[in-house]
Motif scaffolding. Structure first.
Motif, PDB file in Angstrom:
ATOM      1  N   HIS A 499     -28.185 -41.755-130.233  1.00 15.39           N
ATOM      2  CA  HIS A 499     -27.411 -40.626-130.771  1.00 15.39           C
ATOM      3  C   HIS A 499     -26.915 -39.769-129.609  1.00 15.39           C
ATOM      4  O   HIS A 499     -27.287 -39.973-128.440  1.00 15.39           O
ATOM      5  N   ARG A 500     -26.086 -38.798-129.964  1.00 18.33           N
ATOM      6  CA  ARG A 500     -25.453 -37.962-128.943  1.00 18.33           C
ATOM      7  C   ARG A 500     -26.450 -37.105-128.183  1.00 18.33           C
ATOM      8  O   ARG A 500     -26.257 -36.828-126.996  1.00 18.33           O
ATOM      9  N   GLN A 501     -27.506 -36.648-128.864  1.00 18.22           N
ATOM     10  CA  GLN A 501     -28.471 -35.777-128.201  1.00 18.22           C
ATOM     11  C   GLN A 501     -29.120 -36.460-127.006  1.00 18.22           C
ATOM     12  O   GLN A 501     -29.254 -35.881-125.914  1.00 18.22           O
ATOM     13  N   ALA A 502     -29.525 -37.731-127.186  1.00  9.92           N
ATOM     14  CA  ALA A 502     -30.156 -38.466-126.087  1.00  9.92           C
ATOM     15  C   ALA A 502     -29.187 -38.658-124.926  1.00  9.92           C
ATOM     16  O   ALA A 502     -29.555 -38.528-123.753  1.00  9.92           O
ATOM     17  N   THR A 504     -26.555 -36.727-124.241  1.00  6.62           N
ATOM     18  CA  THR A 504     -26.276 -35.417-123.655  1.00  6.62           C
ATOM     19  C   THR A 504     -27.365 -35.010-122.667  1.00  6.62           C
ATOM     20  O   THR A 504     -27.086 -34.450-121.607  1.00  6.62           O
ATOM     21  N   GLU A 505     -28.608 -35.312-123.015  1.00  7.74           N
ATOM     22  CA  GLU A 505     -29.712 -34.961-122.118  1.00  7.74           C
ATOM     23  C   GLU A 505     -29.577 -35.676-120.776  1.00  7.74           C
ATOM     24  O   GLU A 505     -29.822 -35.094-119.715  1.00  7.74           O
ATOM     25  N   ARG A 506     -29.180 -36.928-120.791  1.00  9.88           N
ATOM     26  CA  ARG A 506     -28.997 -37.650-119.525  1.00  9.88           C
ATOM     27  C   ARG A 506     -27.849 -37.060-118.715  1.00  9.88           C
ATOM     28  O   ARG A 506     -27.937 -36.916-117.490  1.00  9.88           O
ATOM     29  N   ARG A 563     -17.611 -26.830-120.855  1.00  6.24           N
ATOM     30  CA  ARG A 563     -18.058 -27.992-121.620  1.00  6.24           C
ATOM     31  C   ARG A 563     -17.752 -29.239-120.791  1.00  6.24           C
ATOM     32  O   ARG A 563     -16.782 -29.959-121.052  1.00  6.24           O
TER      33      ARG A 563
END
Length: 585
Positions: A499-502, A504-506, A563
């Motif tokens: 998903h996008r969250q994982a 984004t964290e990277r 962003r």
């Protein structure tokens, strides 16, 4: 009646005085065996006699004590294969001591030694050991001669040792109770088993590396490890117990042959490990010839007598070790990448071997523990040199891999070329369509690369790109493909991102690492990353269009945007028009 009382009183006085007599002072140079000292080495003066004709027997020796002279315990005795050394030890067991006692001589290379103890007024018991005899003929099988002692309590008794050896020696004599000695034997065997097992494992590892890489350097390393194993085992008596147990003649000569071959093989290994021929061609040839001549020097054992051949081999080994040490110094002068490891492996081994050589030539006092220290240093040289070999092999393999991958790798960064990355993207797209595997495609742009190049020059700009690649690798796994698709654009495929969250964290981790100033640059320089992302399993963009869409998304982002991570939106779809209902005719 008074007379009986007087006799009874005298008897009581004598009985009460007996322990005092037993515990009283003993004659000089008498070895006392008591509970307070269960293990010790004889350090008092001992009595010796050198029979130059080897004709005397125990009866003659015991009848003429005037033959013996008093010398220090570790006195060097000038022996030849025609002489016999007699040693007389006076021992007394303390009253009340009931322990069993043993005498051991920690010299595995000792030719023959026999211990004589009285058995009645005129009888003697004999115990024999030494590498001239098969282990079945030893009084107690072991790494070196060991005997049982049976002195009576409270009464001094003379114990005689008959020693024969082909060269001079100092004789360390260690005495211990049977339980203490058994613990020492077990500890000694366990430590030697651990050391030899490690050497065998390292030799097998080198053989496995040869099967994998096909490099003759690994075969040479495996051979060197096995030879060091055999030299250590022979020097410490292990081979005499388990290999030459019934072949004493082989075991006797193996003590001179195996170490020489191991030293010669070590020179060949060092020569292969550090290519001397590049900078020191003549010394490289000289080193190779020295190695082969060192191994060939053992043939002198078949030509001249044992003592002369041993001296010749000792000098040859000393010369070979010095030549090897000079090779390590040349590796340091040549700024070799492994010179530290060569010196760490060779200098302690050189020091120990030189001490043993000095002992054999009579130039240094005998320290029997030096044999163990030299064995440990020689054993440690094997893993150290194998690590140095792996370091050299890794560098060579890396150069070969870079040469073989030039058609598919970027010359500056080592990442995939645009064409190679596009092929990886097509394979990933096929897996996504068929198996719906989670996959993310990211296009990273170093947006301040051009300002860095204009202000600091091309060299600094290229260094910044290399640092950017290093930071990229911190968020990648080995299975994640990455390629350089433009001057300052890098494309990466991240497998298993659901998903996008994982994702984004990277990307946040990558952007944050870029804000750390690069070391060694003045003024401080940071890298500003922007990332355009798409989850291909959610938005399956065709491979031929994916990178173009991400480039377009990056073009819409300002250099000062808040962003820096954007996701590619799916293309909206239009509802298909409904077909008019057809009325049947």
């Amino acid at each position: 009646m008074p007379y009986l009382l007087v006799r009874f009183a005298l008897l009581l006085i004598c009985l009460s005085a007996c322990p005092a007599w037993a515990a009283g002072p003993v004659p000089a140079n008498t070895i006392v065996l008591g509970d307070g000292n269960p293990s010790f080495e004889v350090t008092t003066d001992i009595q010796t006699w050198l029979d130059t004709h080897s004709k005397a027997d125990i009866a003659l020796v015991s009848e003429f004590p005037q033959l013996f002279t008093t010398v220090p315990a570790l006195h060097r005795h000038s022996l030849t294969d025609r002489d016999t050394l007699w040693i007389k030890l006076r021992m007394v067991r303390a009253v009340g001591n009931k322990a069993s006692w043993t005498l051991n001589i920690p010299l595995p290379y000792l030719d023959a030694v026999t211990v004589f103890q009285r058995n009645g007024p005129d009888g003697w018991t004999e115990q024999t050991a030494g590498d001239h005899f098969a282990q079945s003929g030893w009084s107690k099988k072991g790494l070196y001669p060991e005997f049982e002692l049976h002195p009576p309590a409270g009464v001094p008794q003379d114990v005689y040792l008959r020693v024969r050896n082909y060269q001079h020696l100092s004789l360390p004599l260690r005495i211990a109770t049977a339980p203490t000695r058994e613990s020492q034997r077990l500890l000694e065997m366990a430590l030697q088993g651990l050391m030899l097992g490690t050497l065998l494992a390292l030799a097998m590892l080198s053989a496995v590396r040869y099967a994998e890489h096909g490099s003759w350097a690994d075969i040479l390393a495996s051979t060197y490890g096995l030879l060091v194993l055999m030299a250590v085992a022979q020097t410490n008596g292990v081979l005499n117990v388990f290999v030459w147990a019934q072949l004493p003649l082989w075991g006797n000569y193996a003590s001179s042959v195996i170490p020489m071959i191991a030293v010669g093989a070590g020179l060949l290994f060092i020569r292969n490990l550090y290519a001397l021929s590049t900078h020191y061609h003549r010394y490289d040839v000289f080193l190779g010839r020295t190695a082969w001549l060192t191994m060939a020097s053992v043939l002198s054992l078949a030509v001249v007598d044992r003592a002369s051949a041993d001296k010749f081999c000792t000098l040859a080994m000393t010369f070979a070790i010095t030549v090897g040490l000079a090779a390590t110094v040349l590796s340091w002068r040549g700024n070799s990448s492994i010179w530290r490891w060569l010196i760490l492996a060779y200098v302690p081994q050189y020091a120990g071997l030189m001490w043993l050589m000095a002992e054999s030539l009579g130039l240094a006092p005998t320290v029997w523990e030096m044999r163990y220290l030299t064995s440990v240093s020689a054993s440690l040289s094997v893993p150290i040199l194998l690590y140095a070999l792996s370091h050299v092999t890794h560098d060579r393999k890396e150069l070969e891999m870079r040469a073989n991958h030039l058609p598919t790798q970027d010359a500056l960064t080592g990442l995939l070329t645009p064409q190679a990355f596009h092929q990886q993207l097509e394979h990933a797209y096929e897996r996504i369509v068929s198996n719906r595997e989670p996959m993310a495609l990211v296009l990273v742009h170093v947006i301040n690369h051009e300002p860095i190049r204009q202000s600091l020059g091309d060299a600094v700009a290229e260094q910044c790109l290399l640092r950017a690649v290093v930071k990229l690798h911190r968020i990648l796994r080995d299975i994640d493909p990455a390629g350089r698709v433009d001057t300052a654009h890098f494309a990466i495929l991240l497998e298993g991102v659901p998903h996008r969250q994982a994702l984004t964290e990277r990307m946040v981790q990558l952007i944050a690492s870029g804000l750390i100033p690069l070391p060694g640059l003045t003024p401080p320089v940071t890298l500003q990353f922007q990332a355009a992302c798409v989850l291909l399993h959610e938005n399956p963009v065709a491979p031929e269009e994916a990178l173009g869409h991400l480039h377009a998304l990056l073009a819409t982002m300002s250099a000062h945007t808040r962003r820096p991570i954007r996701f590619l939106d799916a293309v909206p779809t239009q509802a298909a028009p409904l077909q008019d209902e057809v009325t049947p005719a």
